[in-house]
Design an enzyme around this catalytic site. Structure first.
Site, short mmCIF file in Angstrom:
data_model
loop_
_atom_site.label_atom_id
_atom_site.label_comp_id
_atom_site.label_asym_id
_atom_site.label_seq_id
_atom_site.Cartn_x
_atom_site.Cartn_y
_atom_site.Cartn_z
N CYS A 15 90.98 130.94 -76.91
CA CYS A 15 92.02 129.95 -77.17
C CYS A 15 91.77 129.22 -78.48
O CYS A 15 92.70 128.81 -79.17
CB CYS A 15 92.13 128.96 -76.01
SG CYS A 15 90.60 128.07 -75.63
N CYS A 165 71.86 105.59 -106.93
CA CYS A 165 70.49 105.36 -106.47
C CYS A 165 70.29 103.86 -106.21
O CYS A 165 70.60 103.04 -107.07
CB CYS A 165 69.49 105.85 -107.51
SG CYS A 165 67.76 105.50 -107.06
N CYS A 168 67.06 102.58 -108.99
CA CYS A 168 67.25 102.50 -110.45
C CYS A 168 68.73 102.43 -110.84
O CYS A 168 69.04 102.37 -112.03
CB CYS A 168 66.59 103.70 -111.12
SG CYS A 168 67.38 105.27 -110.74
N CYS A 441 66.87 111.66 -106.71
CA CYS A 441 67.27 110.95 -107.93
C CYS A 441 66.56 111.56 -109.13
O CYS A 441 65.32 111.60 -109.17
CB CYS A 441 66.93 109.47 -107.81
SG CYS A 441 67.30 108.53 -109.32
N CYS A 444 64.35 108.62 -110.81
CA CYS A 444 63.18 108.17 -110.04
C CYS A 444 62.23 109.32 -109.71
O CYS A 444 61.07 109.10 -109.38
CB CYS A 444 63.62 107.51 -108.74
SG CYS A 444 64.56 105.99 -108.93
N HIS A 523 89.66 123.40 -73.77
CA HIS A 523 90.72 124.36 -74.02
C HIS A 523 91.50 123.94 -75.27
O HIS A 523 91.71 122.75 -75.51
CB HIS A 523 91.66 124.42 -72.81
CG HIS A 523 92.78 125.39 -72.96
ND1 HIS A 523 92.58 126.75 -73.15
CD2 HIS A 523 94.13 125.21 -72.96
CE1 HIS A 523 93.75 127.35 -73.25
NE2 HIS A 523 94.72 126.44 -73.14
#
Length: 567
Positions: A15, A165, A168, A441, A444, A523
């Protein structure tokens, strides 16, 4: 003369596939494309990412059979075989998710009909501060160099992804194609919960309360609501919340746990009140179960536990067997009508001790040890519970059937519906990534729980919206049954499209995939609008019937298919 509507017989839990195919086959531009055999000239049988053209050919044959006017129903057997061939997860006859099948089908048709025969290598560039108009055009042009098909023509749009981020404040902006929008549903603001309150005072009745509480409530909040709404004369520090299963305390919940930590399968919460607070150092609180046996020599069996367990506060220090017995029997008086001695201060120990024994049992019910009437004990509730063993004859003589009172302490009703606009607004709301979905990042040089935001940049001619009804968390898996009201005509998404140069048109609904039932089973059916007679039909496997337009909007809607209005 095309037949108005054709059903698909269920081939065995198919179905989910039938509902998807009905929506797709009632999408006019797709139907026209395959009926005119345009796909035959665009088959890409050499595409390593495709299905050698088999899925597109099988789908085309099904569309032509369906719209030939020669059948009242037709079995999508060949398409099922081809889908299972290239996607083994859909093989067999298990129930699957309709949205996952639709995603595979759109991708499979795209790759089978991709007009690009040899995909060039494209080196992706960072936005690097360039205007969105420039970056978005570059992204879309690069995408078309590798992906160009009728599916792209009608179903693909462009999303802007904005990741920031938290450390930073480095920002990454990308533009990514999409072929459907997966929209979160607004979280339930309220939820009904049943609480069985068990007073320590045996003269008071047990009560089952029905509360309506905030969906993400702390257990502490629920206890506060219980005290307030049920007007209980208890202190929150004397309440203990537990899950009881098969007459045994399965686990305790701390006041800092949330309602999300409790599965719907846990049923009602049991809330015990105690004569002492949690931090009282002079008492220990121990669960006590009632264990019915046919004779005194029976091996301990958790299937013989009866009634709800009780919590009993014992003073710290050594206790005689008689002191333990009297305390427990006193706290069982709500369920056991054991007569007291003439002094009325103690229970008839000599009368029932022959038929009642006390056992120390491990918390996992794996080991047990009978207490001796001649010894003293220092009880510790950390790793042991107590079980009162009674013989069946004793139960028949003293046991009382207790039916708790029921009270509806709800002060408000849960909100029963949301709008599609709310879901769209939630989709473009800033979201903090989870620890399992952290973003690397580049500045970073480490993974961060960044803030992510989606925006719509360009929209497709056929817009598919998936309502995320299935909710998953660490402790819960459930389905959100909330009604989402969506327009059948003139859906306007201009407020969330940030590209102001986009020529926006409103959308009309052409198909709805419905899911009935629970997460573990259910269903699928489909509502679809016939492009010839302009009527709506309900497709339930091979059963097809005409419906009025208002029936189309229901709390079972799972996938919506919209098409742009013509000028």
């Amino acid at each position: 003369m095309f037949r108005v509507c054709v059903g698909y017989p269920n081939l065995g839990n198919t179905c989910f596939m039938n509902s998807v195919l009905q929506c797709m086959s009632n999408c006019p531009p797709i139907t026209k494309y395959f009926l005119e055999d345009q796909h035959l000239s665009e088959l890409n049988s050499t595409n390593p990412l495709g299905m050698k053209g088999y899925v597109a050919k099988a789908f085309g044959e099904l569309i032509k059979t369906m719209w030939s006017g020669d059948n009242s129903h037709t079995a999508p057997s060949n398409l099922k075989i081809q889908v299972s061939r290239f996607a083994p997860e859909f093989s067999g006859y298990q129930q699957h998710d309709a949205q996952e099948l639709l995603t595979f089908l759109l991708d499979g048709l795209h790759e089978d009909l991709n007009r690009v025969k040899k995909k060039p290598y494209i080196e992706l560039k960072d936005a690097d501060g360039r205007p969105d108009e420039v970056v978005s055009k570059e992204s879309w042009d690069n995408y078309l160099k590798r992906n160009n098909s009728v599916i792209v023509d009608y179903f693909h749009g462009l999303l802007k992804s904005h990741v920031t981020c938290p450390q930073c404040e480095c920002v990454s902006t990308t533009f990514d194609p999409f072929c459907y929008l997966s929209l979160p549903l607004p979280p339930k603001k309220n939820s009904y919960i049943q609480i069985k309150y068990i007073p320590y005072d045996q003269s008071k009745r047990e009560v089952i309360y029905k509360l309506c509480v905030a969906r993400h409530s702390l257990i502490r909040d629920i206890c506060v609501d219980l005290i307030t709404l049920a007007k209980l004369d208890v202190n929150i520090n004397q309440l203990v919340v537990a899950k009881v299963a098969k007459s045994h305390i399965h686990c305790f919940f701390s006041m800092s746990d949330t309602l999300d930590d409790i599965s719907d399968r846990d049923g009602m919460l049991h809330v015990y009140d105690l004569p002492v607070s949690h931090d009282n150092k002079e008492f220990t609180v121990i669960p006590v179960c009632t264990w019915e046996v046919s004779d005194g020599d029976s091996t301990f069996c958790k299937n013989e536990l009866i009634d709800d367990p009780i919590l009993v506060a014992f003073p710290l220090g050594e206790l005689t067997y008689g002191e333990i017995f009297q305390t427990i029997i006193g706290q069982m008086s709500r369920h056991f009508n054991i007569p007291k001695n003439d002094s009325m201060s103690e229970y008839n120990f000599s009368h029932v001790s022959e038929y009642v024994s006390i056992y120390q049992v491990s918390v996992n019910l794996s080991t047990h040890e009978k207490l001796s009437p001649d010894d003293t004990y220092t009880l510790n509730g950390k790793d042991k519970l107590l079980a009162i063993q009674i013989e069946t004859s004793t139960k028949k003589e003293y046991h009382k059937e207790v039916i708790p009172m029921r009270q509806d302490a709800t002060e408000q009703r849960c909100r029963l519906k949301h709008s599609l606009d709310e879901c769209l607004d939630l989709f473009v709301t800033n979201e903090k990534l989870g620890s399992d979905d952290a973003w690397y990042c580049p500045r970073c040089k480490e993974f961060q729980q960044a803030t992510k935001k989606f925006d719509l940049w360009s929209v497709p001619k056929v817009l598919i919206i998936h309502l995320k009804r299935f909710h998953y968390s660490r402790y819960r898996r459930d389905k959100i049954e909330t009604l989402v009201e969506f327009p059948v005509h003139d859906l306007d998404i201009s407020k969330i499209v940030i590209n102001k140069s986009e020529q926006l048109k409103k959308y009309d609904l052409v198909g709805v995939c419905n899911h009935y039932g629970t997460l573990g089973g259910g269903h699928y059916t489909a509502y679809a609008k016939n492009n010839i007679d302009k009527n709506w039909y309900l497709f339930d496997d091979s059963s097809v019937r005409k419906v009025i337009e208002s029936e189309v909007v229901s709390n079972c809607a799972y996938v919506l298919m919209y098409i742009q209005k013509e000028d």
